[in-house]
Design a protein around this motif. Structure first.
Motif, short mmCIF file in Angstrom:
data_model
loop_
_atom_site.label_atom_id
_atom_site.label_comp_id
_atom_site.label_asym_id
_atom_site.label_seq_id
_atom_site.Cartn_x
_atom_site.Cartn_y
_atom_site.Cartn_z
N LEU A 250 0.97 -0.93 0.07
CA LEU A 250 -0.06 -0.06 -0.01
C LEU A 250 0.91 1.23 0.11
N THR A 251 0.78 2.26 -0.95
CA THR A 251 1.34 3.14 -0.95
C THR A 251 1.71 3.94 0.37
N ASP A 252 2.89 4.46 0.75
CA ASP A 252 3.10 5.17 2.10
C ASP A 252 2.07 6.25 2.26
N GLU A 253 1.84 6.90 1.04
CA GLU A 253 0.99 8.07 1.23
C GLU A 253 -0.22 7.85 1.47
N LEU A 254 -0.81 6.69 1.20
CA LEU A 254 -2.12 6.16 1.31
C LEU A 254 -2.27 5.77 2.95
N ALA A 255 -1.20 4.99 3.25
CA ALA A 255 -1.22 4.37 4.49
C ALA A 255 -1.33 5.34 5.56
N THR A 256 -0.33 6.68 5.29
CA THR A 256 -0.14 7.65 6.33
C THR A 256 -1.48 8.32 6.31
N ARG A 257 -2.27 8.48 5.22
CA ARG A 257 -3.61 9.28 5.52
C ARG A 257 -4.58 8.25 6.03
N PHE A 258 -4.51 7.15 6.05
CA PHE A 258 -5.38 6.14 6.88
C PHE A 258 -4.93 6.16 8.11
N LEU A 259 -3.86 6.66 8.63
CA LEU A 259 -3.45 7.01 9.89
C LEU A 259 -4.03 8.20 10.52
N GLY A 260 -4.65 9.00 9.61
CA GLY A 260 -4.80 10.58 10.23
C GLY A 260 -5.98 10.73 10.94
N GLY A 261 -6.92 9.60 11.19
CA GLY A 261 -7.97 9.78 12.10
C GLY A 261 -7.80 8.73 13.21
N MET A 262 -8.96 7.92 13.21
CA MET A 262 -8.64 6.79 14.35
C MET A 262 -8.60 5.42 13.77
N VAL A 263 -7.50 4.64 14.17
CA VAL A 263 -7.44 3.32 13.88
C VAL A 263 -7.70 2.54 15.12
N VAL A 264 -8.62 1.53 15.04
CA VAL A 264 -9.10 0.60 15.99
C VAL A 264 -9.07 -0.76 15.53
N LYS A 265 -8.85 -1.80 16.55
CA LYS A 265 -8.52 -3.07 16.16
C LYS A 265 -9.69 -3.91 16.88
N LEU A 266 -10.27 -4.94 16.33
CA LEU A 266 -10.99 -5.84 16.55
C LEU A 266 -10.09 -7.22 17.05
N ASP A 267 -10.14 -7.43 18.44
CA ASP A 267 -9.42 -8.64 18.74
C ASP A 267 -10.38 -9.94 18.83
N THR A 268 -9.66 -11.06 18.77
CA THR A 268 -10.70 -12.21 18.93
C THR A 268 -11.38 -12.34 20.34
N PRO A 269 -12.53 -12.69 20.28
CA PRO A 269 -13.28 -12.33 21.69
C PRO A 269 -12.90 -13.04 22.79
N ASP A 270 -12.80 -12.62 24.07
CA ASP A 270 -12.59 -13.71 24.91
C ASP A 270 -13.99 -14.52 25.19
N LEU A 271 -13.77 -15.16 26.51
CA LEU A 271 -14.57 -16.43 26.73
C LEU A 271 -16.08 -15.67 27.15
N ALA A 272 -16.02 -14.64 27.95
CA ALA A 272 -17.26 -14.13 28.48
C ALA A 272 -17.95 -13.55 27.34
N THR A 273 -17.32 -12.74 26.36
CA THR A 273 -17.93 -12.14 25.14
C THR A 273 -18.28 -13.08 23.94
N ARG A 274 -17.59 -14.50 23.93
CA ARG A 274 -18.17 -15.57 22.99
C ARG A 274 -19.34 -15.94 23.58
N ARG A 275 -19.47 -16.23 24.81
CA ARG A 275 -20.79 -16.50 25.77
C ARG A 275 -21.96 -15.60 25.39
N ALA A 276 -21.52 -14.17 25.56
CA ALA A 276 -22.70 -13.20 25.26
C ALA A 276 -23.01 -13.11 23.97
#
Ligand code: ADP
Ligand code: MG
Length: 473
Positions: free
Chosen positions: A275-301
């Motif tokens: 991915l061009t550096d320029e685009l990657a840098t633009r993507f970082l200009g706001g908020m970057v959030v990650k979804l992790d694999t759910p823990d046991l309690a979340t899987r249950r819910a």
């Protein structure tokens, strides 16, 4: 599109794919009714329906690409041709698999127990008939709370709090769900909003079409004139230089207008290769959030919420059992629940532990892939951008010792390979070297060791999680 079936290419392709998947899986998924052919720079897979496309794409894409390269000697991209565009019914209607049994490829070799159609509904294509998912249905836990909150904030502020929002995660962890939820909520808040919601693949194809047909101007006015843009799977833009440049202009125009942009990717923007550096840098200009694999309690819910949504009363102990055993993704949990309910309806039996075991077996059989030593090596090399030969070399440079140790650890964890075999593979090292590599990695995991090895990753555990996702385990 004409597919060249010349000179036994198909036969050789089939052999190469069979070799990689094993006879049993090959027979199940690439039997009669599925065709393989080379067309220009593409490996084209002809499938009976969308269900097959999703399944093959989701499970065997890398095997297919590898096999095609081995046969033709050049890298090909993967495309699909669906013979029957009719969608299999999944979700609301309980169906254990594709509705038209006759269209399934014949199983050419005996399997025990008898093969069943996969229980988990595949990810639907975008021209789906079901309504988009809602933010309200997104079950939160420590793994995804920040991402969900950011999604809600994006809707409420329409991008004035931060812009863009980038959600990244491995497959089946809720990226598309969040994006659909944001789109739906934005529309509800701003009726008449000119919102474009698409995948990066759709963007790419429209752009290429516009170039070909000389309609770039209208393509541009459509995208650059949008009042909001939601683009899924932006990692698809990797290595597509012209499309990336075009997207950069679209992106800049929208940001300048204050139009909210939401993107999803399978990796942190910095880690998306090519991915061009320029685009990657633009993507970082706001908020970057990650979804992790759910823990046991979340899987249950999540399971509880999904069972309730389907109006089925599943005993807590059964939900717990599934939640304890399936950890990789939410899609997998949904698959098991789907299978459980389907079995109960089909057999008229009560939902009990025996049925839960069957549901789990179904899901596991169809999601777990046998991992080979070379798969691990390939993935590690890809992530760290090193050559396999370098991993096998005597060099003790940090840039090599870390990936080497992580590869050894993962091979031990996911393949049946013996210490001595792993040592031999990595440049004839002693089995005790492999044992100490494994100990070291386990120590890092225990100590939640932070790392600066790769941008975008905070801990060794993050690096390993990404590798495991790439392996599909
Ligand atoms: P991705 O786009 O990351 O591959 P999806 O958004 O398609 O994953 O999610 C896979 C399935 O899991 C979808 O049916 C989605 O609704 C469901 N899902 C994922 N995360 C959650 C969650 N936190 N709560 C409820 N359902 C979820
Ligand atoms: Mg998705």
């Amino acid at each position: 599109m004409a597919v060249a079936h010349q000179g036994g290419t198909e036969t050789r392709l089939r052999e190469a794919v069979a070799e990689r998947l094993g006879e049993a899986r090959f027979g199940l998924w690439f039997g009669e009714g599925v065709q393989l052919g080379v067309s220009g720079d593409a490996l084209e897979v002809g499938v009976p329906n969308a269900f097959f496309r999703e399944w093959i794409q989701g499970h065997f894409a890398s095997n297919l690409i590898e096999a095609a390269e081995a046969v033709t000697g050049r890298p090909l991209r993967l495309t699909f041709r669906v013979f029957d565009e009719a969608e299999p019914k999944v979700g609301g209607v309980i169906e254990p698999g594709p509705p038209d049994e006759r269209r399934r490829p014949t199983v050419t070799i005996p399997m025990s127990p008898a093969p069943r159609p996969p229980a988990s509904p595949p990810e639907r294509p975008r021209n789906q008939s079901r309504p988009p998912r809602r933010l309200d249905d997104f079950v939160t836990g420590p793994c995804n709370r920040l991402a969900h909150a950011a999604a809600v904030e994006m809707v409420q502020s329409s991008g004035s709090a931060f812009n863009p929002l980038v959600v990244h995660a491995g497959v089946g962890l809720g990226k598309t769900h969040l994006l659909e939820g944001i789109g739906r909520a934005l529309r509800a808040r701003h009726p008449g909003l000119r919102l474009i919601q698409a995948t990066a693949e759709v963007f790419t194809n429209s752009f290429l079409d516009a170039m070909r047909t000389g309609t770039l101007a209208s393509f541009r006015s459509r995208y650059r004139g949008a009042e909001a843009l939601i683009l899924d799977d932006v990692h698809f833009l990797a290595a597509k230089r012209a499309t990336q440049d075009e997207f950069l202009h679209t992106f800049n125009a929208l940001i300048a207008d204050g139009a909210p942009i939401v993107l999803a990717a399978d990796q942190h923007p910095k880690r998306i290769a090519r991915l061009t550096d320029e685009l990657a840098t633009r993507f970082l200009g706001g908020m970057v959030v990650k979804l992790d694999t759910p823990d046991l309690a979340t899987r249950r819910a999540i399971l509880k919420a999904k069972a309730a949504a389907r109006g089925v009363d599943v005993p807590e102990a059964i939900l717990d059992y599934i939640a304890e055993h399936l950890r990789a993704s939410v899609r997998e949990l949904e698959g098991a629940l789907h299978s459980l309910i389907a079995h109960a309806l089909l057999t008229g039996k009560r939902i009990d532990m025996a049925l839960a075991r069957t549901a789990l077996r179904d899901t596991i059989r169809h999601t777990a892939q046998a991992v080979a030593l070379r798969d691990v090596e390939r993935i590690v090399c890809q992530l760290f951008e090193v050559e396999p030969d370098a991993l096998k070399s005597v060099s003790r440079a940090r840039a090599l010792t870390y990936p080497r140790m992580l590869a050894m650890y993962l091979i031990r964890k996911h393949t049946g390979a013996a210490y001595s075999e792993i040592g031999r593979h990595f440049g004839g090292r002693n089995h005790s070297t492999v044992i100490s590599a494994e100990k070291k990695v386990l120590g890092w995991l225990r100590d939640e060791q932070r790392t600066s090895l790769l941008p975008g990753f905070e801990t060794i555990a993050d690096v390993l999680a990404a590798l495991e996702r790439m392996l599909g385990v």
